[in-house]
Motif scaffolding. Structure first.
Motif, short mmCIF file in Angstrom:
data_model
loop_
_atom_site.label_atom_id
_atom_site.label_comp_id
_atom_site.label_asym_id
_atom_site.label_seq_id
_atom_site.Cartn_x
_atom_site.Cartn_y
_atom_site.Cartn_z
N PRO A 41 109.52 55.60 62.80
CA PRO A 41 110.49 56.20 63.73
C PRO A 41 109.80 57.06 64.78
CG PRO A 41 111.28 56.39 61.50
CD PRO A 41 109.89 55.86 61.40
N GLY A 42 110.13 56.81 66.03
CA GLY A 42 109.57 57.60 67.12
C GLY A 42 108.15 57.25 67.49
N LYS A 43 107.59 56.21 66.89
CA LYS A 43 106.21 55.84 67.18
C LYS A 43 106.14 54.42 67.72
CE LYS A 43 104.04 58.98 63.88
NZ LYS A 43 103.02 59.11 62.80
N GLN A 44 104.99 54.07 68.28
CA GLN A 44 104.81 52.72 68.80
C GLN A 44 104.55 51.74 67.67
OE1 GLN A 44 101.40 53.13 71.40
NE2 GLN A 44 99.96 52.71 69.76
N ARG A 45 104.70 50.47 68.00
CA ARG A 45 104.43 49.43 67.03
C ARG A 45 102.92 49.17 67.00
NH1 ARG A 45 108.27 44.20 67.04
NH2 ARG A 45 109.74 45.97 67.06
N ASP A 46 102.34 49.25 65.82
CA ASP A 46 100.89 49.12 65.67
C ASP A 46 100.53 47.93 64.79
OD1 ASP A 46 100.57 52.71 65.38
OD2 ASP A 46 100.25 51.43 67.14
N MET A 47 99.39 47.32 65.09
CA MET A 47 98.87 46.23 64.28
C MET A 47 98.40 46.78 62.95
SD MET A 47 96.13 44.44 62.95
CE MET A 47 94.63 44.95 63.81
N VAL A 48 98.74 46.08 61.88
CA VAL A 48 98.31 46.45 60.54
C VAL A 48 97.21 45.53 60.06
CG1 VAL A 48 99.02 46.72 58.14
CG2 VAL A 48 100.59 47.38 59.98
N ALA A 49 97.47 44.21 60.14
CA ALA A 49 96.50 43.23 59.65
C ALA A 49 96.81 41.89 60.27
CB ALA A 49 96.52 43.13 58.13
N SER A 50 95.76 41.10 60.50
CA SER A 50 95.96 39.78 61.04
C SER A 50 95.04 38.79 60.34
CB SER A 50 95.71 39.76 62.55
OG SER A 50 94.38 40.14 62.84
N ILE A 51 95.44 37.52 60.38
CA ILE A 51 94.65 36.47 59.76
C ILE A 51 94.72 35.24 60.64
CG2 ILE A 51 96.58 35.69 58.31
CD1 ILE A 51 94.43 35.10 56.13
N PHE A 52 93.58 34.56 60.79
CA PHE A 52 93.49 33.43 61.68
C PHE A 52 93.48 32.13 60.89
CE2 PHE A 52 92.87 35.72 65.61
CZ PHE A 52 92.49 36.96 65.15
N ALA A 53 93.94 31.06 61.55
CA ALA A 53 94.07 29.79 60.85
C ALA A 53 92.72 29.22 60.46
CB ALA A 53 94.84 28.80 61.73
N THR A 54 91.77 29.32 61.38
CA THR A 54 90.47 28.73 61.13
C THR A 54 89.56 29.70 60.40
OG1 THR A 54 90.70 27.46 63.15
CG2 THR A 54 88.50 27.60 62.20
N GLY A 55 89.15 29.33 59.21
CA GLY A 55 88.22 30.16 58.46
C GLY A 55 88.83 31.34 57.74
N GLY A 56 90.10 31.60 58.00
CA GLY A 56 90.76 32.70 57.31
C GLY A 56 90.24 34.07 57.69
N ARG A 57 89.64 34.19 58.89
CA ARG A 57 89.12 35.50 59.30
C ARG A 57 90.25 36.51 59.37
NH1 ARG A 57 88.23 37.69 64.49
NH2 ARG A 57 88.89 35.71 65.42
N THR A 58 89.96 37.74 58.94
CA THR A 58 90.98 38.79 58.89
C THR A 58 90.52 40.03 59.65
OG1 THR A 58 90.08 39.63 56.79
CG2 THR A 58 91.88 38.03 56.66
N ASN A 59 91.50 40.78 60.13
CA ASN A 59 91.27 42.09 60.75
C ASN A 59 92.26 43.07 60.16
OD1 ASN A 59 89.21 41.38 62.57
ND2 ASN A 59 90.71 40.62 64.04
#
Length: 122
Positions: A41-59
């Motif tokens: 609430p009251g804050k911006q939307r932030d990235m938590v985690a991502s995963i890519f199709a190729t190789g399953g690389r994550t951030n």
């Protein structure tokens, strides 16, 4: 034509765990990256985690690294977020975002889910 549906949110005590799911459905040709965001609430939307199709690389965001794990099941067009050692600061609405190419239009565009509430109590 494309829907992302999140599930698994809820109320949990600090130190507990939750597992979020996001299933993509519709006229899907291919899914590239799948990402979890959150917005308190009251804050911006932030990235938590991502995963890519190729190789399953994550951030991961630094605030969740070591506590959260993102994974995907390409056969089910589903991405998961396992959240352990939850803290009150993790309280937010969690959104799924995916880059999807449809059968009709092979170019990738972004789609959002409706969000699922995660509340961590002290």
């Amino acid at each position: 034509q494309v829907q992302l549906v999140e599930s698994g949110g809820g109320l949990v005590q600090a130190g507990g765990s939750l597992r979020l799911s996001c299933a993509a459905s519709g006229n899907i040709f291919s899914i590239n990256s799948m990402t979890w965001y959150r917005q308190a609430p009251g804050k911006q939307r932030d990235m938590v985690a991502s995963i890519f199709a190729t190789g399953g690389r994550t951030n991961y965001a630094s605030s969740v690294k070591g506590r959260f794990t993102i994974s995907r099941d390409n056969g089910k067009n589903t991405v998961y977020l396992q959240m352990n050692s939850l803290e009150p600061e993790d309280t937010a609405v969690y959104y799924c975002y995916a880059l999807i190419a449809t059968v009709d239009s092979r170019g990738y565009r972004g789609y959002w889910g409706q969000g699922t509430q995660v509340t961590v109590s002290t």
